[in-house]
Design an enzyme around this catalytic site. Structure first.
Site, PDB file in Angstrom:
ATOM      1  N   LYS A 176       0.855  -1.140   0.109  1.00 44.88           N
ATOM      2  CA  LYS A 176      -0.096   0.011   0.107  1.00 44.88           C
ATOM      3  C   LYS A 176       0.919   1.200  -0.023  1.00 44.88           C
ATOM      4  O   LYS A 176       1.903   1.315   0.756  1.00 44.88           O
ATOM      5  CB  LYS A 176      -0.838  -0.104   1.175  1.00 44.88           C
ATOM      6  CG  LYS A 176      -1.707   1.239   1.575  1.00 44.88           C
ATOM      7  CD  LYS A 176      -2.151   1.550   2.953  1.00 44.88           C
ATOM      8  CE  LYS A 176      -1.058   1.573   4.052  1.00 44.88           C
ATOM      9  NZ  LYS A 176      -0.342   2.833   4.118  1.00 44.88           N
ATOM     10  N   ASP A 212      -5.871   0.245   8.595  1.00 47.10           N
ATOM     11  CA  ASP A 212      -5.511   0.237   7.088  1.00 47.10           C
ATOM     12  C   ASP A 212      -5.910  -0.927   6.605  1.00 47.10           C
ATOM     13  O   ASP A 212      -5.831  -1.500   5.230  1.00 47.10           O
ATOM     14  CB  ASP A 212      -4.112   0.238   6.974  1.00 47.10           C
ATOM     15  CG  ASP A 212      -3.109   1.533   7.100  1.00 47.10           C
ATOM     16  OD1 ASP A 212      -4.033   2.345   7.362  1.00 47.10           O
ATOM     17  OD2 ASP A 212      -2.246   1.376   7.480  1.00 47.10           O
TER      18      ASP A 212
END
Length: 293
Positions: free
Chosen positions: A19, A150
């Protein structure tokens, strides 16, 4: 001689993409201490990989460049995701039999590119496939946010804007872009970075409706965690300066560090930069890859 595939023979294989916080604006703080963020997020072709197969009893094994750092017998997000998903399925009378999970750990640990969160999200996706689980989307989302702020965005796995503590997700039509990831393999404490923030109430992320030139639009944004992270970890400045000296369009830190990313006009330029920096800093981590659309 070809490298053996650590996931050969597994019934289900899932990619846990890195990410990248292309921008991260800290815009407030809740009463419970959680920071409110606006973040432009994308993912890359490069990442960890996980394999899933039926087994006589639960097993969790680890390989990969950064696998030795992890304890397969300790508490971690992969086994937590397995157990919480199993409990949710059991509540609905659905089977979730023993499973062998193997993690090929290719991403540096605690590096600001969502490695653990991506692994947890991949575990949820992989086990839903293996167990043929049927859960309402809101239940799967609730499990993911319980695993970490997240994890919901990693579960989505496509370019997005995340707001709140990370749970409020809006898809964004970002193109695939050549990118280099660089990390000095020095740990940076996320709580320490937030504690060193000069301000917790910064201007929100404002993105042009349809940017004609994405690297230029991204360059106008920022990561509010980068200045305090650079103070705590001087190597971040070294990597950022080295990336800037290549033919990069944008250079910025991702998350709370210490990984920095650089965007390029071509994969050839990205590969050349990663090769040059790997030679200059052989003990650090560099890879050239593409972001996902």
């Amino acid at each position: 001689m070809p490298v053996p595939d650590s996931l050969q023979g597994f019934a289900v294989v899932e990619q846990a993409a890195a990410k990248i916080n292309l921008a991260l604006h800290v815009v407030g703080q809740r009463d419970d201490g959680y920071h409110l963020l606006d973040s432009l997020v994308t993912f890359t072709r490069f990442g960890d990989r996980l394999g899933f197969s039926p087994a006589a009893e639960d097993r969790f094994t680890i390989s990969g460049r950064f696998g030795a750092v992890l304890d397969a017998d300790g508490d971690n997000l992969v086994t937590r995701a397995r157990d919480w998903l199993r409990a949710a399925l059991a509540e609905r009378g659905q089977p979730a039999p023993p499973v062998h999970i193997h993690l090929e750990k290719n991403l540096p640990i605690a590096s600001g590119i969502g490695g653990g969160s991506a692994d947890a999200a991949a575990t949820l996706r992989g086990l839903v496939r293996l167990w043929q689980g049927r859960l309402p989307p809101d239940v799967l989302h609730a499990i993911s946010i319980s695993l970490g702020a997240d994890v919901p965005m990693c579960l989505a796995g496509h370019p997005l804007i995340a707001r709140g503590i990370g749970e409020d997700i809006t898809p964004v039509a970002l193109p695939a872009m050549p990118v280099v990831l660089g990390n000095p393999l020095v740990g940076v404490s996320t709580p320490a970075v937030f504690k060193a923030l000069a301000s917790r109430h910064n201007p929100p992320l404002l993105l042009e409706p349809q940017p004609q030139e994405w690297p230029a639009a991204i360059a106008r944004l920022r990561n509010d965690l980068e200045p305090p992270a650079r103070q705590l970890c001087p190597e971040i400045s070294t990597i950022a300066d080295d990336l800037t000296a290549t033919d990069a369009r944008v250079v910025r830190m991702s998350g709370s560090g210490a990984t920095c990313f650089a965007l390029y006009n071509s994969m050839k330029a990205a590969e050349a930069a990663a090769a040059a920096l790997s030679e200059k800093h052989p003990q650090w981590f560099f890879t050239a890859t593409m972001t996902l659309e």
